[in-house]
Scaffold this motif. Structure first.
Motif, PDB file in Angstrom:
ATOM      1  N   GLN A   1       0.191   5.909   0.244  1.00 34.91           N
ATOM      2  CA  GLN A   1      -0.751   6.981   0.545  1.00 34.91           C
ATOM      3  C   GLN A   1      -0.793   7.987  -0.603  1.00 34.91           C
ATOM      4  O   GLN A   1       0.185   8.163  -1.325  1.00 34.91           O
ATOM      5  CB  GLN A   1      -0.323   7.750   1.797  1.00 34.91           C
ATOM      6  CG  GLN A   1      -0.411   6.974   3.075  1.00 34.91           C
ATOM      7  CD  GLN A   1       0.113   7.800   4.243  1.00 34.91           C
ATOM      8  OE1 GLN A   1       1.184   8.392   4.170  1.00 34.91           O
ATOM      9  NE2 GLN A   1      -0.659   7.832   5.318  1.00 34.91           N
ATOM     10  N   SER A   2      -1.947   8.666  -0.710  1.00 30.87           N
ATOM     11  CA  SER A   2      -2.017   9.852  -1.564  1.00 30.87           C
ATOM     12  C   SER A   2      -2.911  10.870  -0.865  1.00 30.87           C
ATOM     13  O   SER A   2      -3.806  10.519  -0.094  1.00 30.87           O
ATOM     14  CB  SER A   2      -2.537   9.532  -2.964  1.00 30.87           C
ATOM     15  OG  SER A   2      -3.902   9.204  -2.928  1.00 30.87           O
ATOM     16  N   CYS A   3      -2.635  12.125  -1.139  1.00 31.39           N
ATOM     17  CA  CYS A   3      -3.361  13.229  -0.525  1.00 31.39           C
ATOM     18  C   CYS A   3      -4.680  13.456  -1.273  1.00 31.39           C
ATOM     19  O   CYS A   3      -4.693  13.532  -2.502  1.00 31.39           O
ATOM     20  CB  CYS A   3      -2.504  14.488  -0.579  1.00 31.39           C
ATOM     21  SG  CYS A   3      -3.295  15.951   0.138  1.00 31.39           S
ATOM     22  N   THR A   4      -5.753  13.589  -0.516  1.00 29.43           N
ATOM     23  CA  THR A   4      -7.047  13.836  -1.153  1.00 29.43           C
ATOM     24  C   THR A   4      -7.180  15.283  -1.617  1.00 29.43           C
ATOM     25  O   THR A   4      -8.013  15.572  -2.471  1.00 29.43           O
ATOM     26  CB  THR A   4      -8.214  13.484  -0.209  1.00 29.43           C
ATOM     27  OG1 THR A   4      -8.108  14.272   0.970  1.00 29.43           O
ATOM     28  CG2 THR A   4      -8.198  12.010   0.152  1.00 29.43           C
TER      29      THR A   4
ATOM     30  N   GLY B   1      -5.364   9.191   1.791  1.00 29.16           N
ATOM     31  CA  GLY B   1      -6.018   7.927   1.476  1.00 29.16           C
ATOM     32  C   GLY B   1      -5.000   6.828   1.267  1.00 29.16           C
ATOM     33  O   GLY B   1      -3.879   7.067   0.825  1.00 29.16           O
ATOM     34  N   TRP B   2      -5.379   5.600   1.602  1.00 29.34           N
ATOM     35  CA  TRP B   2      -4.549   4.418   1.374  1.00 29.34           C
ATOM     36  C   TRP B   2      -5.003   3.734   0.088  1.00 29.34           C
ATOM     37  O   TRP B   2      -6.191   3.625  -0.177  1.00 29.34           O
ATOM     38  CB  TRP B   2      -4.682   3.444   2.542  1.00 29.34           C
ATOM     39  CG  TRP B   2      -3.976   3.905   3.766  1.00 29.34           C
ATOM     40  CD1 TRP B   2      -4.521   4.590   4.818  1.00 29.34           C
ATOM     41  CD2 TRP B   2      -2.601   3.731   4.082  1.00 29.34           C
ATOM     42  NE1 TRP B   2      -3.565   4.853   5.758  1.00 29.34           N
ATOM     43  CE2 TRP B   2      -2.367   4.328   5.332  1.00 29.34           C
ATOM     44  CE3 TRP B   2      -1.534   3.129   3.417  1.00 29.34           C
ATOM     45  CZ2 TRP B   2      -1.121   4.334   5.936  1.00 29.34           C
ATOM     46  CZ3 TRP B   2      -0.286   3.133   4.027  1.00 29.34           C
ATOM     47  CH2 TRP B   2      -0.098   3.729   5.267  1.00 29.34           C
ATOM     48  N   HIS B   3      -4.035   3.264  -0.701  1.00 28.42           N
ATOM     49  CA  HIS B   3      -4.314   2.617  -1.981  1.00 28.42           C
ATOM     50  C   HIS B   3      -3.473   1.354  -2.121  1.00 28.42           C
ATOM     51  O   HIS B   3      -2.366   1.284  -1.599  1.00 28.42           O
ATOM     52  CB  HIS B   3      -3.996   3.563  -3.143  1.00 28.42           C
ATOM     53  CG  HIS B   3      -4.653   4.895  -2.999  1.00 28.42           C
ATOM     54  ND1 HIS B   3      -5.973   5.108  -3.315  1.00 28.42           N
ATOM     55  CD2 HIS B   3      -4.173   6.072  -2.537  1.00 28.42           C
ATOM     56  CE1 HIS B   3      -6.271   6.371  -3.062  1.00 28.42           C
ATOM     57  NE2 HIS B   3      -5.203   6.975  -2.595  1.00 28.42           N
TER      58      HIS B   3
ATOM     59  N   ASP C   1      -5.694  14.700   5.353  1.00 26.12           N
ATOM     60  CA  ASP C   1      -6.639  13.786   4.724  1.00 26.12           C
ATOM     61  C   ASP C   1      -5.919  12.954   3.663  1.00 26.12           C
ATOM     62  O   ASP C   1      -5.858  13.333   2.495  1.00 26.12           O
ATOM     63  CB  ASP C   1      -7.807  14.559   4.111  1.00 26.12           C
ATOM     64  CG  ASP C   1      -8.974  13.661   3.761  1.00 26.12           C
ATOM     65  OD1 ASP C   1      -8.977  12.473   4.162  1.00 26.12           O
ATOM     66  OD2 ASP C   1      -9.897  14.150   3.082  1.00 26.12           O
TER      67      ASP C   1
ATOM     68  N   THR D   1       0.825  -1.203   0.000  1.00 21.51           N
ATOM     69  CA  THR D   1       0.000   0.000   0.000  1.00 21.51           C
ATOM     70  C   THR D   1       0.859   1.253   0.000  1.00 21.51           C
ATOM     71  O   THR D   1       2.037   1.224   0.324  1.00 21.51           O
ATOM     72  CB  THR D   1      -0.948   0.026   1.215  1.00 21.51           C
ATOM     73  OG1 THR D   1      -0.167  -0.021   2.416  1.00 21.51           O
ATOM     74  CG2 THR D   1      -1.920  -1.141   1.188  1.00 21.51           C
TER      75      THR D   1
END
Length: 140
Positions: A31-34, A56-58, A54, A29
């Motif tokens: 992360q990316s910023c929303t 998100g995990w991908h 904020d 996994t």
């Protein structure tokens, strides 16, 4: 009595626990910023670019390209001596983050800068770590 040397391993904390839990399930996994869309690795509480909380995990497809690698012949610590020689590679993942991982013995024999690789997992003393598992032949 001979003392057993313990291999240094990551220590999950509140920010990295989701990453390590996913590894234990065979998932890589990131992360990316929303807010701004920045992809980041290693896990953090804030976006590296805009400091937004904020994130998100991908799931990664676990495919990347070898940026560079090195073969370690001289162990940095006694616990690694039995592993030598071993390969450590920097992989540019398809999703836009960079991962550092050891390579399997099979991959270590054939790895090259620019190789396309598949990331897998290996267990070390109860912890699941990413590893460069295989080379992927790309059509020409």
């Amino acid at each position: 009595m001979t003392a057993t040397l313990a291999r240094p391993l990551p220590r999950p904390d509140a920010q990295t626990r989701p990453y390590w839990d996913a590894c234990a399930q065979g998932q890589l996994t990131y992360q990316s910023c929303t807010r701004c869309g920045r992809v980041q690795f290693t896990p953090r509480a804030l976006c590296e670019q805009c400091q937004c909380t904020d994130l998100g995990w991908h799931l990664s497809e676990r495919i990347g390209t070898v940026l560079t690698f090195t073969t370690v012949h001289r162990a940095p610590l006694p616990v690694f001596k039995a592993m030598t020689p071993y390969v450590i590679a920097l992989i540019d993942m398809k999703e836009g983050f960079r991962l550092m991982a050891n390579a399997t013995a099979d991959v270590s024999q054939k790895i090259a800068i620019g190789s396309t690789v598949q990331i897998g997992f290996t267990e070390v003393n109860g912890m699941t770590l990413p590893i460069v598992q295989s080379l992927i032949e790309m059509p020409r």
